[in-house]
Scaffold this active site. Structure first.
Site, PDB file in Angstrom:
ATOM      1  N   GLN A 297       0.383  -1.325   0.077  1.00 19.21           N
ATOM      2  CA  GLN A 297      -0.624  -0.146   0.031  1.00 19.21           C
ATOM      3  C   GLN A 297       0.730   1.014  -0.203  1.00 19.21           C
ATOM      4  O   GLN A 297       1.441   1.300   0.697  1.00 19.21           O
ATOM      5  CB  GLN A 297      -0.521  -0.249   1.469  1.00 19.21           C
TER       6      GLN A 297
ATOM      7  N   SER B 126       4.118  -6.401   2.584  1.00 19.35           N
ATOM      8  CA  SER B 126       2.892  -6.340   3.650  1.00 19.35           C
ATOM      9  C   SER B 126       1.538  -6.992   2.611  1.00 19.35           C
ATOM     10  O   SER B 126       1.713  -8.062   2.146  1.00 19.35           O
ATOM     11  CB  SER B 126       2.140  -4.777   3.831  1.00 19.35           C
ATOM     12  N   LEU B 127       0.731  -6.471   2.090  1.00 18.92           N
ATOM     13  CA  LEU B 127      -0.740  -7.052   1.178  1.00 18.92           C
ATOM     14  C   LEU B 127       0.001  -7.390  -0.263  1.00 18.92           C
ATOM     15  O   LEU B 127      -0.261  -8.876  -0.592  1.00 18.92           O
ATOM     16  CB  LEU B 127      -1.336  -5.767   0.711  1.00 18.92           C
TER      17      LEU B 127
ATOM     18  N   ARG C 169      -9.305  -7.685   3.985  1.00 22.45           N
ATOM     19  CA  ARG C 169      -8.401  -7.583   4.874  1.00 22.45           C
ATOM     20  C   ARG C 169      -8.313  -5.634   4.926  1.00 22.45           C
ATOM     21  O   ARG C 169      -7.667  -5.246   6.215  1.00 22.45           O
ATOM     22  CB  ARG C 169      -6.650  -7.653   3.935  1.00 22.45           C
TER      23      ARG C 169
ATOM     24  N   HIS D 205      -0.187  -3.001  10.877  1.00 22.79           N
ATOM     25  CA  HIS D 205       1.222  -3.384  11.827  1.00 22.79           C
ATOM     26  C   HIS D 205       1.644  -3.717  13.175  1.00 22.79           C
ATOM     27  O   HIS D 205       2.875  -3.486  13.149  1.00 22.79           O
ATOM     28  CB  HIS D 205       2.481  -3.759  10.294  1.00 22.79           C
TER      29      HIS D 205
ATOM     30  N   GLN E 222       0.757 -11.134  10.346  1.00 18.76           N
ATOM     31  CA  GLN E 222       1.592 -10.603   9.450  1.00 18.76           C
ATOM     32  C   GLN E 222       0.286  -8.906   9.648  1.00 18.76           C
ATOM     33  O   GLN E 222       0.909  -7.973  10.106  1.00 18.76           O
ATOM     34  CB  GLN E 222       1.044 -10.949   7.947  1.00 18.76           C
TER      35      GLN E 222
END
Length: 315
Positions: free
Chosen positions: A10, A94-95, A119, A204, A253
């Protein structure tokens, strides 16, 4: 050259991303159509035309970034006969880890789109808007020790942790707004620049536990196969191939640190990677790769021309 494919996270989204691929290749358009069908929305139109504030929403940005990455992967395979299996490793920020898993055949395209939509929604629901914050600590004095010290100062008034260890000189902290504000003050005292990030939630960090619980439930029902190429996980900074381990790490995560610097260092060191290719929107990971692994080649694959040149490099 030993290749690793990198998938962006992102922040790399922008109106118009992936449009050139769709205009040039039917295979890219097919990916966007499959994702639109899976989500029941016109995500491809949003990517093409905006508005930007809607594309930036976490629940849209996450599947949209995945869509561009997987469209490029499909184009490489269909148009240029370059399969993901040509890479020794894949990794995503991340994603982007979901994009990497989909590219490696561990998740179906439709499931990946639905999981990322959920998510994004779950992360947004986890913390009231304005209650959390994130900040980027940057500058030549910024290292993990400085960021940890700043986060420790912030944790005296609330939750505050290192969220993204991107590279030396670029580390992100996350948590309660008051705690992050205190950490920013400490970071400046220690010699770092601190920039509050325009994000809708504190990603996170432990405040995302509710989102982690939602993802645990969703992932428990998802079909997850062993990837055809090992996936370097954000949580462990090591390659993973076992589906159940990957499933567990995807849940961890959500609240855990993105150990990107360590992941890249491992790939460029023990992993033997000499060439990194960022597939999808933007060039953020390419810039990081050049700083972390300057001896390796790093390229961004955004446009039809990028993909064609990349394909020719294999001949």
């Amino acid at each position: 050259m030993t290749l690793a494919l990198l998938f962006p996270g992102q922040g790399s989204q922008s109106v118009g991303m992936g449009v050139a691929l769709a205009d040039a290749f039917a295979s890219a358009r097919e990916v966007y159509a499959e994702i639109d069908d899976a989500l029941g929305q016109k995500l491809a139109l949003l990517m093409r035309e905006g508005p930007e504030d809607q594309l930036t929403l976490t629940e849209n940005a996450q599947p949209a970034l995945m869509a561009v990455s997987l469209a490029a992967v499909r184009v490489l395979k269909v148009e240029f006969d370059i399969d993901v299996s040509r890479a020794a490793l894949v990794a995503g920020h991340s994603l982007g880890e979901y994009s990497a898993l989909c590219a490696a055949g561990a998740l179906s395209l439709a499931d990946t789109a639905r999981l990322l939509k959920l998510r994004g929604q779950a992360m947004q629901r986890a913390v009231p808007v304005g209650a959390g914050a994130m900040a980027s600590l940057i500058g030549p004095k910024t290292d993990l020790a400085l960021a940890e010290a700043a986060a420790k100062a912030g944790s005296e008034v609330g939750v505050c942790v290192v969220a993204n260890d991107n590279n030396a000189g670029n580390i992100v902290i996350s948590g309660d707004k008051a705690a992050v504000d205190r950490a920013i003050e400490k970071a400046k005292e220690l010699g770092a620049r601190a920039i509050p990030l325009n994000v809708s939630a504190p990603f996170h960090c432990p405040l995302m536990q509710r989102a982690a619980d939602e993802m645990a439930e969703a992932l428990s029902g998802a079909t997850l196969l062993g990837p055809r190429v090992p996936v370097v996980a954000n949580v462990t900074a090591r390659p993973e191939t076992d589906p159940e381990t990957i499933r567990r790490l995807l849940v961890e995560q959500v609240t855990g640190r993105v150990r990107w610097r360590e992941s890249m260092e491992w790939m460029a060191g023990e992993g033997g990677i000499t060439r990194f290719a960022e597939i999808g929107s933007g060039k953020v990971l390419t810039g990081m790769a050049k700083r972390i692994a300057p001896d390796a080649e790093s390229v961004a694959l955004n446009t039809p021309e990028d993909l064609e040149a990349f394909a020719k490099s294999f001949n």
